[in-house]
Write an enzyme that holds these catalytic residues in place. Structure first.
Site: not given
Ligand code: GDD
Length: 330
Positions: A12-13, A79, A83, A126, A154, A158
């Site tokens: 992963g990253q 890690l 995720s 997280t 998730y 966590k």
């Molecule tokens: N992935 C994704 N794809 N998210 C989208 C999209 C899309 O097309 N459109 C809108 N979103 C919105 C999601 O609904 C969310 O509110 C936000 O963008 C961020 O989504 P992600 O980039 O998938 O990240 P995350 O915040 O849900 O989770 C990430 O960060 C966490 C830390 O707070 C992941 O890396 C997790 O593993 C990590 O724990």
């Protein structure tokens, strides 16, 4: 004596950034890699040639005990996880097994193998554990004492990993620390996460390879930092005399719309609306509306501070995708 680290989630990253950092610090670096013919193995071997890969799986404690025997680590960084928050709604049981119970497996593997209780352990907790609801203490941001209210399978898994790590620290005196990391991004981010999905699409749109991008909910706000800065924070946690829990965050929150603004401006497009379509497929059954972290403890105790700011992060990601997409044919 040369230090040795075992990293789970090496594909992963964060595995990438942490392995590089530890290699620079002269560690022997081992990475746990899952399964036969893992499609990411060749990429890891190319990007991180100094890492010794050990096959194993977080759901298989015997493989973890074997990995510890081989690596003889002084530090273990957990890690590995399922995720992707959206995906965890589709596969909640597997998420619980890997992202939740997997943490118990590795803690038990360490406890059973490490009779002298010398191994230091890092758990990737997280900001998803907070859930972004109204006790977000406006303006202050979530710190280590804020209430948890996870909003996805998730986040719930966590939270189990977080508490079982604290429990092993309190029960067995393990040097086990949890880094509560807010979103951290960069060129190594997977294309399934919103920031990289956008930076990649922006690059492709500007090169005429793609007409528009489909996204889900554009309202959520995130505390977005650069993943390279966060690896340093993880390492610093394990260098403390005492274990503990630390929030790593920027202390700023930005909407997806703001990310789109900066990313499209980077390629000279001032109005992104014609290029963005909403597709319910990317919406989640429950959403985390806003995340804002308070990294004061990490700044004070670890001397850690993010270096790359939000505009710098967006620029870095778009530039990277422009370079990659200019080279590739499809
Ligand atoms: N992935 C994704 N794809 N998210 C989208 C999209 C899309 O097309 N459109 C809108 N979103 C919105 C999601 O609904 C969310 O509110 C936000 O963008 C961020 O989504 P992600 O980039 O998938 O990240 P995350 O915040 O849900 O989770 C990430 O960060 C966490 C830390 O707070 C992941 O890396 C997790 O593993 C990590 O724990």
């Amino acid at each position: 004596m040369k230090k040795s680290a075992l990293i789970t989630g090496i594909t992963g990253q964060d595995g990438y950034h942490l392995a590089k950092l530890l290699h620079e610090k002269k560690y022997n670096v081992f990475g746990l890699i899952r399964g036969q013919q893992n499609p990411k193995k060749a990429e890891v071997e190319k990007n991180l040639p100094f890492v010794t890969l050990i096959e194993g799986d977080l759901t298989d404690i015997s493989s973890l005990i074997r990995a510890i025997e081989i690596a003889e680590p002084t530090e273990v960084y957990n890690l590995a996880a399922i995720s992707h928050v959206g995906y965890s709604f589709k596969d909640p049981i597997l998420t619980a097994d890997v992202t939740g119970k997997g943490v118990l497996n590795i803690l038990e593997a360490i406890r059973l193998s490490d009779k002298e209780n010398k191994i230091r352990f890092y758990q990737a907790s997280t900001s998803e554990m907070f859930g972004g609801l109204d006790y977000n203490r406006p303006g202050k941001g979530y710190d280590e004492d804020a209430l948890f209210h996870p909003r996805s399978p998730y986040g719930v898994a966590k939270l189990y990993g977080h508490w079982i790590t604290k429990n092993y620290r309190e029960s067995y005196g393990m040097h086990a620390s949890c880094g509560i990391l807010f979103n951290h991004e960069g060129p190594m981010r997977g294309l399934e996460f919103v920031t990289r999905k956008i930076s990649n699409a922006v690059a492709r749109i500007s090169l005429g390879k793609q007409k528009y991008i489909e996204l889900g909910n554009l309202e959520p706000k995130r505390d977005w930092g650069y993943a390279g800065d966060y690896a340093e924070g993880m390492w610093r946690m394990l260098q403390q005399d005492k274990p503990g829990d630390y929030v790593l965050a920027t202390g700023e929150t930005h909407s997806i719309g703001e990310f789109l603004d900066l990313a499209f401006k980077e390629v000279g497009i001032s109005d992104w609306k014609p290029y963005v379509k909403q597709n319910p497929k990317f919406m989640r059954p429950a959403e985390v509306d806003i995340l804002l972290g308070n990294p004061q403890k990490a700044e004070k105790v670890l001397g850690w501070k993010r270096e790359v700011d939000f505009p710098g992060l967006v620029k870095m990601m778009v530039k990277n995708d422009l370079a990659l997409e200019s080279k590739s044919k499809d």
